[in-house]
Design an enzyme around this catalytic site. Sequence first.
Site, PDB file in Angstrom:
ATOM      1  N   LYS A 152       4.416   7.390   3.021  1.00  0.00           N
ATOM      2  CA  LYS A 152       3.691   6.197   2.578  1.00  0.00           C
ATOM      3  C   LYS A 152       4.467   5.276   1.632  1.00  0.00           C
ATOM      4  O   LYS A 152       3.943   4.242   1.232  1.00  0.00           O
ATOM      5  CB  LYS A 152       2.344   6.578   1.934  1.00  0.00           C
ATOM      6  CG  LYS A 152       1.371   7.240   2.899  1.00  0.00           C
ATOM      7  CD  LYS A 152       0.104   7.702   2.208  1.00  0.00           C
ATOM      8  CE  LYS A 152      -0.680   6.556   1.624  1.00  0.00           C
ATOM      9  NZ  LYS A 152      -1.928   7.025   0.973  1.00  0.00           N
ATOM     10  N   ASP A 153       5.688   5.633   1.266  1.00  0.00           N
ATOM     11  CA  ASP A 153       6.456   4.739   0.391  1.00  0.00           C
ATOM     12  C   ASP A 153       7.956   4.902   0.645  1.00  0.00           C
ATOM     13  O   ASP A 153       8.744   5.085  -0.283  1.00  0.00           O
ATOM     14  CB  ASP A 153       6.127   5.008  -1.076  1.00  0.00           C
ATOM     15  CG  ASP A 153       6.572   3.865  -1.995  1.00  0.00           C
ATOM     16  OD1 ASP A 153       6.789   2.743  -1.486  1.00  0.00           O
ATOM     17  OD2 ASP A 153       6.705   4.094  -3.209  1.00  0.00           O
TER      18      ASP A 153
END
Length: 227
Positions: A152-153
């Site tokens: 997610k990042d």
Amino acid sequence: LIPVHEGGDLEILRTEDLPYKYIGSLGIGSNGCVEMVEDVITGRVFAQKIFRRYRGPNPAKFKQGVRNEINILRRLSPHHHIIRLFATYSCGRDFGMILTPVADCGDLGSYLQAILDSRNQLSTEQQVILTRAFGCLTSGLAFIHKQTIRHKDIKPHNILIHQGYIIYTDFGIALDASQSDITTTTGTAEAFTRRYCAPEIAKKHSRNRKSDVFSLGCVFIEILAVL
């Protein structure tokens, strides 16, 4: 001093009882900091991620977030392109993770920027590292997704370079879908980096593992721009 062994999950009364000597800062984030430390008993060097003392209204949620990152790292640590969790500790409302290795070339974002700033032709070593990165990152992400986890990042500053190899790090907002096997989420993302996020995240649409793939593609473009 309390010896810290691999796999340990310590509850201590004072952080001063840990055998770690501060060497230098590796980074500061919104929830804490990362330091380079030396175990004075064994002589080994680690990265210590310290979560700042939480003073908000929901300490249980904060603690669950920390535990989520710890559990994810324990599942992913066997892969050689993912940062390895050596041990953890808690002291009151303070939490810490002991990670290895400490990247000898720092993060990919700083590495690429240093090359651009130098305006010099790439060295053979730099060419090898950056060319190798495509396979390393693809292999690592495939393993992450196989474990039903979304990072997610994904971005250059969350990717480390150590001894010529590439390592994913910072799973602070990662999603573990092992209980449901469904990685699709909806609504507003709790955090993201706009430069590398997929369009569906910025537009608050449903997203899944493909969003990680998009972010990795953005990283690949930045590597290619230097090569």
